[in-house]
Design a protein around this motif. Structure first.
Motif, mmCIF file in Angstrom:
data_model
loop_
_atom_site.group_PDB
_atom_site.id
_atom_site.type_symbol
_atom_site.label_atom_id
_atom_site.label_comp_id
_atom_site.label_asym_id
_atom_site.label_seq_id
_atom_site.Cartn_x
_atom_site.Cartn_y
_atom_site.Cartn_z
ATOM 1 N N UNK A 103 -6.899 3.884 -12.266
ATOM 2 C CA UNK A 103 -7.963 4.983 -12.386
ATOM 3 C C UNK A 103 -7.561 6.256 -11.489
ATOM 4 N N UNK A 104 -8.749 7.081 -11.193
ATOM 5 C CA UNK A 104 -8.241 8.105 -10.687
ATOM 6 C C UNK A 104 -8.668 8.001 -9.026
ATOM 7 N N UNK A 105 -7.613 8.376 -8.194
ATOM 8 C CA UNK A 105 -7.921 8.225 -6.773
ATOM 9 C C UNK A 105 -8.118 9.651 -6.037
ATOM 10 N N UNK A 106 -9.096 9.460 -5.077
ATOM 11 C CA UNK A 106 -9.631 10.588 -4.536
ATOM 12 C C UNK A 106 -9.491 10.376 -3.029
ATOM 13 N N UNK A 107 -8.659 11.106 -2.263
ATOM 14 C CA UNK A 107 -8.458 10.913 -0.784
ATOM 15 C C UNK A 107 -9.403 11.914 0.039
ATOM 16 N N UNK A 108 -10.494 11.456 0.827
ATOM 17 C CA UNK A 108 -11.426 12.229 1.368
ATOM 18 C C UNK A 108 -10.889 12.232 2.740
ATOM 19 N N UNK A 109 -10.382 13.572 3.501
ATOM 20 C CA UNK A 109 -9.776 13.929 4.534
ATOM 21 C C UNK A 109 -10.923 14.427 5.445
ATOM 22 N N UNK A 110 -10.982 13.971 6.529
ATOM 23 C CA UNK A 110 -12.117 14.584 7.455
ATOM 24 C C UNK A 110 -11.419 14.786 8.917
ATOM 25 N N UNK A 111 -11.645 15.845 9.685
ATOM 26 C CA UNK A 111 -11.211 16.032 10.742
ATOM 27 C C UNK A 111 -11.483 15.016 11.931
ATOM 28 N N UNK A 112 -10.334 14.754 12.705
ATOM 29 C CA UNK A 112 -10.461 13.746 13.816
ATOM 30 C C UNK A 112 -11.920 13.862 14.666
#
Length: 168
Positions: free
Chosen positions: A94-103
């Motif tokens: 499938x399609x992978x989406x990495x959600x990046x959030x500040x520390x």
């Protein structure tokens, strides 16, 4: 269409997954919820009674159970991509989406939720910050294999429509 959302705990995978699934008329699943349904135990109970290794095995089994499914968004656990070649499997299926959030945002969110998070429930504020930094550093190589890397501060209600136009 199979969408796998990944990222560290507290990034908003479940929030955005539910919203996007509703917008796109897709089914939404949360991998931890699926594990709980399958085992009859909560995630904290699994960790307390059986340990992390057992949890990771259950995680892999539930993840692979989506092989025959279609038209869904799945919110994965923060560590899911890092075990049993799960990242490779998700990228192939499938399609992978990495959600990046500040520390700082992660720390604030996780301080409020720590009693529901087995890996951090016994940590103080400084310990949680240290845990987040170390864990993200260890997991970053896996997370960065995602098809899409998406900073959460840039997400809006129309983000998934834009992703769909470009990638699906």
């Amino acid at each position: 269409m199979k969408i796998f959302l990944l990222g560290f705990m507290g990034t908003g995978k479940t929030h955005w997954g539910r919203l996007w699934a509703a917008q796109q008329n897709l089914r939404f699943f949360d991998l931890d919820t699926e594990i709980e349904k399958h085992t009859g135990l909560t995630i904290p109970q699994i960790f307390e009674q059986h340990g992390e290794d057992y949890f990771r095995e259950q995680e892999r089994e539930r993840l692979h159970s989506f092989e025959k499914e279609d038209e869904f968004i799945l919110s994965t656990g923060g560590g899911t991509p890092c075990f049993y070649n799960n990242m490779q499997w998700m990228n192939e299926n499938g399609l992978t989406i990495y959600l990046v959030t500040p520390l700082a945002v992660l720390k604030e969110r996780l301080l409020k939720e720590k009693m529901h998070r087995p890996l951090i429930k016994r940590l103080d504020e400084r310990g949680i910050e240290h845990f987040i930094e170390n864990s993200i550093q260890k997991r970053k190589a896996y997370y960065n294999e995602a098809h899409i890397i998406l900073p959460t501060e840039s997400i809006s209600d129309i983000t998934f429509d834009e992703i769909k136009r470009k990638h699906v």
